[in-house]
Design a protein around this motif. Sequence first.
Motif, PDB file in Angstrom:
ATOM      1  N   VAL A 153       0.809  -1.221   0.000  1.00  0.00           N
ATOM      2  CA  VAL A 153       0.000   0.000   0.000  1.00  0.00           C
ATOM      3  C   VAL A 153       0.841   1.270   0.000  1.00  0.00           C
ATOM      4  O   VAL A 153       0.305   2.370   0.069  1.00  0.00           O
ATOM      5  N   GLY A 154       2.177   1.140  -0.062  1.00  0.00           N
ATOM      6  CA  GLY A 154       3.020   2.323  -0.106  1.00  0.00           C
ATOM      7  C   GLY A 154       4.136   2.253   0.916  1.00  0.00           C
ATOM      8  O   GLY A 154       4.530   1.172   1.363  1.00  0.00           O
ATOM      9  N   GLY A 155       4.660   3.411   1.290  1.00  0.00           N
ATOM     10  CA  GLY A 155       5.787   3.447   2.206  1.00  0.00           C
ATOM     11  C   GLY A 155       5.740   4.648   3.121  1.00  0.00           C
ATOM     12  O   GLY A 155       4.913   5.549   2.960  1.00  0.00           O
ATOM     13  N   ALA A 156       6.626   4.643   4.106  1.00  0.00           N
ATOM     14  CA  ALA A 156       6.790   5.761   5.024  1.00  0.00           C
ATOM     15  C   ALA A 156       8.276   6.098   5.094  1.00  0.00           C
ATOM     16  O   ALA A 156       9.129   5.203   5.102  1.00  0.00           O
ATOM     17  N   SER A 157       8.587   7.385   5.124  1.00  0.00           N
ATOM     18  CA  SER A 157       9.994   7.806   5.123  1.00  0.00           C
ATOM     19  C   SER A 157      10.148   9.083   5.941  1.00  0.00           C
ATOM     20  O   SER A 157       9.393   9.307   6.876  1.00  0.00           O
ATOM     21  N   ALA A 158      11.122   9.910   5.569  1.00  0.00           N
ATOM     22  CA  ALA A 158      11.399  11.188   6.248  1.00  0.00           C
ATOM     23  C   ALA A 158      11.858  10.967   7.686  1.00  0.00           C
ATOM     24  O   ALA A 158      11.405  11.648   8.611  1.00  0.00           O
ATOM     25  N   PHE A 159      12.773  10.018   7.884  1.00  0.00           N
ATOM     26  CA  PHE A 159      13.342   9.790   9.205  1.00  0.00           C
ATOM     27  C   PHE A 159      14.612  10.633   9.379  1.00  0.00           C
ATOM     28  O   PHE A 159      15.337  10.893   8.422  1.00  0.00           O
ATOM     29  N   SER A 160      14.900  11.001  10.611  1.00  0.00           N
ATOM     30  CA  SER A 160      16.136  11.734  10.891  1.00  0.00           C
ATOM     31  C   SER A 160      17.326  10.791  10.759  1.00  0.00           C
ATOM     32  O   SER A 160      17.179   9.565  10.742  1.00  0.00           O
ATOM     33  N   ASP A 161      18.536  11.352  10.689  1.00  0.00           N
ATOM     34  CA  ASP A 161      19.741  10.531  10.576  1.00  0.00           C
ATOM     35  C   ASP A 161      19.844   9.546  11.741  1.00  0.00           C
ATOM     36  O   ASP A 161      20.148   8.362  11.547  1.00  0.00           O
ATOM     37  N   ALA A 162      19.585  10.039  12.938  1.00  0.00           N
ATOM     38  CA  ALA A 162      19.687   9.163  14.110  1.00  0.00           C
ATOM     39  C   ALA A 162      18.616   8.082  14.083  1.00  0.00           C
ATOM     40  O   ALA A 162      18.883   6.906  14.398  1.00  0.00           O
ATOM     41  N   ARG A 163      17.394   8.456  13.670  1.00  0.00           N
ATOM     42  CA  ARG A 163      16.301   7.488  13.648  1.00  0.00           C
ATOM     43  C   ARG A 163      16.534   6.405  12.605  1.00  0.00           C
ATOM     44  O   ARG A 163      16.181   5.239  12.813  1.00  0.00           O
ATOM     45  N   ARG A 164      17.132   6.752  11.477  1.00  0.00           N
ATOM     46  CA  ARG A 164      17.418   5.759  10.436  1.00  0.00           C
ATOM     47  C   ARG A 164      18.309   4.650  10.968  1.00  0.00           C
ATOM     48  O   ARG A 164      18.110   3.460  10.665  1.00  0.00           O
ATOM     49  N   LEU A 165      19.295   5.015  11.774  1.00  0.00           N
ATOM     50  CA  LEU A 165      20.211   4.017  12.338  1.00  0.00           C
ATOM     51  C   LEU A 165      19.520   3.189  13.423  1.00  0.00           C
ATOM     52  O   LEU A 165      19.741   1.977  13.532  1.00  0.00           O
ATOM     53  N   GLU A 166      18.673   3.824  14.222  1.00  0.00           N
ATOM     54  CA  GLU A 166      17.932   3.095  15.251  1.00  0.00           C
ATOM     55  C   GLU A 166      17.014   2.046  14.631  1.00  0.00           C
ATOM     56  O   GLU A 166      16.863   0.935  15.165  1.00  0.00           O
ATOM     57  N   LEU A 167      16.409   2.385  13.507  1.00  0.00           N
ATOM     58  CA  LEU A 167      15.468   1.468  12.873  1.00  0.00           C
ATOM     59  C   LEU A 167      16.137   0.182  12.401  1.00  0.00           C
ATOM     60  O   LEU A 167      15.510  -0.881  12.400  1.00  0.00           O
ATOM     61  N   VAL A 168      17.391   0.264  12.002  1.00  0.00           N
ATOM     62  CA  VAL A 168      18.099  -0.951  11.588  1.00  0.00           C
ATOM     63  C   VAL A 168      18.095  -1.964  12.724  1.00  0.00           C
ATOM     64  O   VAL A 168      17.806  -3.155  12.524  1.00  0.00           O
ATOM     65  N   ASP A 169      18.380  -1.510  13.936  1.00  0.00           N
ATOM     66  CA  ASP A 169      18.405  -2.409  15.089  1.00  0.00           C
ATOM     67  C   ASP A 169      17.001  -2.884  15.459  1.00  0.00           C
ATOM     68  O   ASP A 169      16.800  -4.052  15.807  1.00  0.00           O
ATOM     69  N   GLU A 170      16.023  -1.991  15.366  1.00  0.00           N
ATOM     70  CA  GLU A 170      14.659  -2.358  15.736  1.00  0.00           C
ATOM     71  C   GLU A 170      14.065  -3.386  14.778  1.00  0.00           C
ATOM     72  O   GLU A 170      13.274  -4.247  15.177  1.00  0.00           O
ATOM     73  N   LEU A 171      14.444  -3.308  13.504  1.00  0.00           N
ATOM     74  CA  LEU A 171      13.885  -4.208  12.503  1.00  0.00           C
ATOM     75  C   LEU A 171      14.668  -5.505  12.355  1.00  0.00           C
ATOM     76  O   LEU A 171      14.186  -6.458  11.741  1.00  0.00           O
ATOM     77  N   GLU A 172      15.874  -5.545  12.911  1.00  0.00           N
ATOM     78  CA  GLU A 172      16.748  -6.711  12.755  1.00  0.00           C
ATOM     79  C   GLU A 172      16.077  -8.035  13.127  1.00  0.00           C
ATOM     80  O   GLU A 172      16.215  -9.030  12.404  1.00  0.00           O
TER      81      GLU A 172
END
Length: 350
Positions: free
Chosen positions: A245-264
Amino acid sequence: MELSAATPITPMLAKAVDVVPEPDGVPGGLSYEPKWDGFRAIVYADGETVEISSRGSTMLTRYFPELVDAFSRLLPQPCVLDGEIVVRTANAGGERLDWEALSQRIHPAASRIRTLSQQTPASFVAFDLLSQGDESLLDRPFGQRRAALETLVAGLPAPLHLTQTTTDVGLARRWLVEFEGAGLDGVVAKRLDAAYSPGKRVMLKVKHHRTADVVVRGYRVHTSGRGVGSILLGLYDAEGELRNVGGASAFSDARRLELVDELEPFVLRDEAGEIVVAETERNRFSSGKDVSYVPLRPSLVAEVRYDQMEGSRFRHTAQFFRWRPDREPRSCTFEQLELPAAYDLTRVLV
């Protein structure tokens, strides 16, 4: 300032607000109008030639030959118009705007452009007049520009239209609800005493905002190579299939790195433990782009904000709001989405 296609002007823009603003306390008062969901366009008609410029000053002239013909035949004098190019299609509730058909009009092949100009002809909705004859109107207040626009355009036949306006805030709020059923995007408020300010966000816009609980299907790596650039979203259809159905973006630099760990913990891996890489379906907009993504087990639910649907997808990129660990992924279906009541576009166009 002399206005011409040789030095295209940047359209005046709008900043987002949460509600349709009250006119009280605003010098000169406010004028409200529907927010059209199409291609913003500045039309330069000098009496001999017609050029159509996009919001980003890219020339759209070749893509809309039927509008060039209409401007040449119907405009009574040289002028520069600000407005929106839209495509109208019929459905069960009457007519509505068709973004998908409009987007297909941008095509490299001249033969295809000619065909589409007949199959899905465009309309132009005018909402401002920037020059008339050899006189620039940029410094005039909007109330005067609107009056001149009505004199110039009112009564001209399709495919040229004049947008509705009102100074009644109650009616504008009703439009926000009703006109969405015809495919419109919201409501715009303009100060009646304001000059035209190219490139500046001096208008106010109110768009529809809703939330939905969605399954996170995967993520794309940020173009920098570090962190999550966007997360891919899905909903289950009536047959139990998880649909994109699409995507979500516009994360901050710090949040982008945090998401890698959260999604792992949810990343799909092969028997060797390597990350599985998938690709989304290509279309003409993704030609040459990296469409690869990291797929995830459909176990994670997120709440996102969105404005409206285009078919079975979010019309624009959604905004991530929060995780929903209390929701079962299978409960994230299309049935939760709020659908606007159908509204006939012919009742909006004048």
